[in-house]
Write a protein that holds these residues in place. Sequence first.
Motif, PDB file in Angstrom:
ATOM      1  N   GLN A   1     -13.054  -8.549   1.209  1.00  0.00           N
ATOM      2  CA  GLN A   1     -11.979  -9.128   0.408  1.00  0.00           C
ATOM      3  C   GLN A   1     -10.748  -8.219   0.419  1.00  0.00           C
ATOM      4  O   GLN A   1      -9.606  -8.689   0.521  1.00  0.00           O
ATOM      5  CB  GLN A   1     -12.453  -9.355  -1.034  1.00  0.00           C
ATOM      6  N   TRP A   2     -10.993  -6.933   0.357  1.00  0.00           N
ATOM      7  CA  TRP A   2      -9.916  -5.948   0.400  1.00  0.00           C
ATOM      8  C   TRP A   2      -9.196  -6.013   1.751  1.00  0.00           C
ATOM      9  O   TRP A   2      -7.969  -6.006   1.816  1.00  0.00           O
ATOM     10  CB  TRP A   2     -10.531  -4.581   0.184  1.00  0.00           C
ATOM     11  N   LEU A   3      -9.967  -6.105   2.830  1.00  0.00           N
ATOM     12  CA  LEU A   3      -9.376  -6.208   4.159  1.00  0.00           C
ATOM     13  C   LEU A   3      -8.497  -7.453   4.266  1.00  0.00           C
ATOM     14  O   LEU A   3      -7.410  -7.417   4.855  1.00  0.00           O
ATOM     15  CB  LEU A   3     -10.477  -6.262   5.217  1.00  0.00           C
ATOM     16  N   ASP A   4      -8.936  -8.550   3.670  1.00  0.00           N
ATOM     17  CA  ASP A   4      -8.153  -9.787   3.707  1.00  0.00           C
ATOM     18  C   ASP A   4      -6.817  -9.610   3.001  1.00  0.00           C
ATOM     19  O   ASP A   4      -5.783 -10.101   3.471  1.00  0.00           O
ATOM     20  CB  ASP A   4      -8.957 -10.923   3.053  1.00  0.00           C
ATOM     21  N   VAL A   5      -6.814  -8.891   1.883  1.00  0.00           N
ATOM     22  CA  VAL A   5      -5.563  -8.621   1.177  1.00  0.00           C
ATOM     23  C   VAL A   5      -4.618  -7.823   2.070  1.00  0.00           C
ATOM     24  O   VAL A   5      -3.421  -8.118   2.165  1.00  0.00           O
ATOM     25  CB  VAL A   5      -5.829  -7.859  -0.137  1.00  0.00           C
ATOM     26  N   ILE A   6      -5.148  -6.825   2.751  1.00  0.00           N
ATOM     27  CA  ILE A   6      -4.328  -5.999   3.633  1.00  0.00           C
ATOM     28  C   ILE A   6      -3.752  -6.828   4.778  1.00  0.00           C
ATOM     29  O   ILE A   6      -2.567  -6.750   5.098  1.00  0.00           O
ATOM     30  CB  ILE A   6      -5.156  -4.822   4.179  1.00  0.00           C
ATOM     31  N   GLN A   7      -4.601  -7.667   5.370  1.00  0.00           N
ATOM     32  CA  GLN A   7      -4.174  -8.430   6.541  1.00  0.00           C
ATOM     33  C   GLN A   7      -3.201  -9.558   6.195  1.00  0.00           C
ATOM     34  O   GLN A   7      -2.451 -10.014   7.064  1.00  0.00           O
ATOM     35  CB  GLN A   7      -5.394  -8.995   7.266  1.00  0.00           C
ATOM     36  N   THR A   8      -3.215 -10.006   4.964  1.00  0.00           N
ATOM     37  CA  THR A   8      -2.305 -11.084   4.562  1.00  0.00           C
ATOM     38  C   THR A   8      -1.047 -10.556   3.874  1.00  0.00           C
ATOM     39  O   THR A   8      -0.228 -11.350   3.409  1.00  0.00           O
ATOM     40  CB  THR A   8      -3.016 -12.084   3.626  1.00  0.00           C
ATOM     41  N   THR A   9      -0.897  -9.228   3.808  1.00  0.00           N
ATOM     42  CA  THR A   9       0.340  -8.663   3.276  1.00  0.00           C
ATOM     43  C   THR A   9       1.478  -8.969   4.244  1.00  0.00           C
ATOM     44  O   THR A   9       1.338  -8.749   5.447  1.00  0.00           O
ATOM     45  CB  THR A   9       0.204  -7.137   3.106  1.00  0.00           C
ATOM     46  N   PRO A  10       2.580  -9.499   3.760  1.00  0.00           N
ATOM     47  CA  PRO A  10       3.675  -9.885   4.655  1.00  0.00           C
ATOM     48  C   PRO A  10       4.162  -8.732   5.527  1.00  0.00           C
ATOM     49  O   PRO A  10       4.171  -7.572   5.093  1.00  0.00           O
ATOM     50  CB  PRO A  10       4.775 -10.348   3.692  1.00  0.00           C
ATOM     51  N   THR A  11       4.563  -9.049   6.739  1.00  0.00           N
ATOM     52  CA  THR A  11       5.110  -8.058   7.651  1.00  0.00           C
ATOM     53  C   THR A  11       6.325  -7.381   7.027  1.00  0.00           C
ATOM     54  O   THR A  11       7.184  -8.030   6.443  1.00  0.00           O
ATOM     55  CB  THR A  11       5.523  -8.718   8.977  1.00  0.00           C
ATOM     56  N   GLY A  12       6.362  -6.064   7.134  1.00  0.00           N
ATOM     57  CA  GLY A  12       7.461  -5.313   6.546  1.00  0.00           C
ATOM     58  C   GLY A  12       7.191  -4.829   5.144  1.00  0.00           C
ATOM     59  O   GLY A  12       7.968  -4.043   4.601  1.00  0.00           O
ATOM     60  N   SER A  13       6.091  -5.306   4.547  1.00  0.00           N
ATOM     61  CA  SER A  13       5.706  -4.865   3.209  1.00  0.00           C
ATOM     62  C   SER A  13       4.482  -3.955   3.307  1.00  0.00           C
ATOM     63  O   SER A  13       3.718  -4.028   4.266  1.00  0.00           O
ATOM     64  CB  SER A  13       5.376  -6.063   2.312  1.00  0.00           C
ATOM     65  N   SER A  14       4.303  -3.110   2.316  1.00  0.00           N
ATOM     66  CA  SER A  14       3.142  -2.227   2.262  1.00  0.00           C
ATOM     67  C   SER A  14       2.194  -2.699   1.169  1.00  0.00           C
ATOM     68  O   SER A  14       2.616  -2.894   0.023  1.00  0.00           O
ATOM     69  CB  SER A  14       3.559  -0.780   1.984  1.00  0.00           C
ATOM     70  N   ALA A  15       0.933  -2.875   1.532  1.00  0.00           N
ATOM     71  CA  ALA A  15      -0.080  -3.131   0.512  1.00  0.00           C
ATOM     72  C   ALA A  15      -0.273  -1.854  -0.299  1.00  0.00           C
ATOM     73  O   ALA A  15      -0.165  -0.744   0.227  1.00  0.00           O
ATOM     74  CB  ALA A  15      -1.382  -3.554   1.164  1.00  0.00           C
ATOM     75  N   SER A  16      -0.545  -1.999  -1.589  1.00  0.00           N
ATOM     76  CA  SER A  16      -0.743  -0.821  -2.441  1.00  0.00           C
ATOM     77  C   SER A  16      -1.915  -1.061  -3.378  1.00  0.00           C
ATOM     78  O   SER A  16      -2.109  -2.176  -3.884  1.00  0.00           O
ATOM     79  CB  SER A  16       0.523  -0.510  -3.245  1.00  0.00           C
ATOM     80  N   PHE A  17      -2.682  -0.006  -3.601  1.00  0.00           N
ATOM     81  CA  PHE A  17      -3.908  -0.130  -4.373  1.00  0.00           C
ATOM     82  C   PHE A  17      -4.092   1.072  -5.288  1.00  0.00           C
ATOM     83  O   PHE A  17      -3.818   2.202  -4.905  1.00  0.00           O
ATOM     84  CB  PHE A  17      -5.120  -0.229  -3.433  1.00  0.00           C
ATOM     85  N   ALA A  18      -4.580   0.813  -6.493  1.00  0.00           N
ATOM     86  CA  ALA A  18      -5.033   1.871  -7.391  1.00  0.00           C
ATOM     87  C   ALA A  18      -6.558   1.846  -7.360  1.00  0.00           C
ATOM     88  O   ALA A  18      -7.171   0.789  -7.564  1.00  0.00           O
ATOM     89  CB  ALA A  18      -4.523   1.637  -8.812  1.00  0.00           C
ATOM     90  N   LEU A  19      -7.167   3.003  -7.112  1.00  0.00           N
ATOM     91  CA  LEU A  19      -8.598   3.057  -6.849  1.00  0.00           C
ATOM     92  C   LEU A  19      -9.335   3.950  -7.835  1.00  0.00           C
ATOM     93  O   LEU A  19      -8.886   5.049  -8.158  1.00  0.00           O
ATOM     94  CB  LEU A  19      -8.859   3.597  -5.436  1.00  0.00           C
ATOM     95  N   ALA A  20     -10.496   3.476  -8.265  1.00  0.00           N
ATOM     96  CA  ALA A  20     -11.375   4.274  -9.109  1.00  0.00           C
ATOM     97  C   ALA A  20     -11.996   5.398  -8.298  1.00  0.00           C
ATOM     98  O   ALA A  20     -12.198   5.285  -7.088  1.00  0.00           O
ATOM     99  CB  ALA A  20     -12.471   3.387  -9.699  1.00  0.00           C
ATOM    100  N   GLY A  21     -12.304   6.491  -8.963  1.00  0.00           N
ATOM    101  CA  GLY A  21     -12.994   7.596  -8.314  1.00  0.00           C
ATOM    102  C   GLY A  21     -14.475   7.576  -8.638  1.00  0.00           C
ATOM    103  O   GLY A  21     -15.035   6.548  -8.996  1.00  0.00           O
ATOM    104  N   GLY A  22     -15.096   8.726  -8.512  1.00  0.00           N
ATOM    105  CA  GLY A  22     -16.522   8.831  -8.750  1.00  0.00           C
ATOM    106  C   GLY A  22     -17.325   8.414  -7.526  1.00  0.00           C
ATOM    107  O   GLY A  22     -16.785   7.896  -6.549  1.00  0.00           O
ATOM    108  N   SER A  23     -18.619   8.617  -7.594  1.00  0.00           N
ATOM    109  CA  SER A  23     -19.475   8.360  -6.430  1.00  0.00           C
ATOM    110  C   SER A  23     -19.773   6.884  -6.215  1.00  0.00           C
ATOM    111  O   SER A  23     -20.041   6.470  -5.085  1.00  0.00           O
ATOM    112  CB  SER A  23     -20.796   9.132  -6.585  1.00  0.00           C
ATOM    113  N   THR A  24     -19.705   6.065  -7.259  1.00  0.00           N
ATOM    114  CA  THR A  24     -20.125   4.661  -7.128  1.00  0.00           C
ATOM    115  C   THR A  24     -19.342   3.895  -6.072  1.00  0.00           C
ATOM    116  O   THR A  24     -19.949   3.246  -5.212  1.00  0.00           O
ATOM    117  CB  THR A  24     -20.034   3.944  -8.488  1.00  0.00           C
ATOM    118  N   PRO A  25     -17.995   3.916  -6.074  1.00  0.00           N
ATOM    119  CA  PRO A  25     -17.273   3.091  -5.104  1.00  0.00           C
ATOM    120  C   PRO A  25     -17.133   3.711  -3.721  1.00  0.00           C
ATOM    121  O   PRO A  25     -16.578   3.073  -2.821  1.00  0.00           O
ATOM    122  CB  PRO A  25     -15.901   2.909  -5.756  1.00  0.00           C
TER     123      PRO A  25
END
Length: 226
Positions: free
Chosen positions: A21-45
């Motif tokens: 699902q994350w890859l799909d978000v990246i691939q559907t980001t419009p050309t010329g724009s940057s996808a941006s994400f805030a990510l949890a830490g810790g060992s789980t993810p």
Amino acid sequence: MTMKYHTFENFAALSEALSQQWLDVIQTTPTGSSASFALAGGSTPAPVYQRLDQLLADVDQHQPIKLVATDERWVPDQDKQSNEGLFRRCLSASATDKRWQLVSLKNAANTPEVAAEAIHARLNEQLPQAFSAVLLGMGADGHIASLFPGAPTQHDDLACLAAVHPQTRQSRMSLSLPRLLNTKRIWLVITGAEKRQVLDQAIENNLPVASLLREAGCTIDVFWCP
């Protein structure tokens, strides 16, 4: 608030589904724009991050993907507790082609309190738009990022705030709740029956995650496995 559960038999299946699902978000980001994400830490993810990095190896991605931790301990990247250090290790396969651009929640200040205004300015400059998605975990006490029960979820109008872990007293920097909510998608990853019960009862117990549930302007996709 709309919360949608995605249930999996194990964490490997969860990781595969979320990374796709994350890859799909990246691939559907419009050309010329940057996808941006805030990510949890810790060992789980960590397995999710490693799997996405593998998937991206076969993708022709021209724009750097911007990342920031949802929260960070005030320790060097080399410390095993550092979330930013975790990202660097998990995403190392794509690091050489500058696929990722990490926006740090740390600077050389002695404490997060001293650094907060400078980090706020950095966030506003490098991540001015809504996140493409925010990936959060949740503690058994209902905390998200480093927003703990009984503690503030924001400071003035800053995008970040200093926080202290209630048990260890460890200093941290956290994105504020308003900055976490400034996103197009929210992915909440939890495991086990205990955390599912905590989440299901969060509103009535007024836990920090309840503020996220109440105020989110998008569907919260909950990825859960036993």
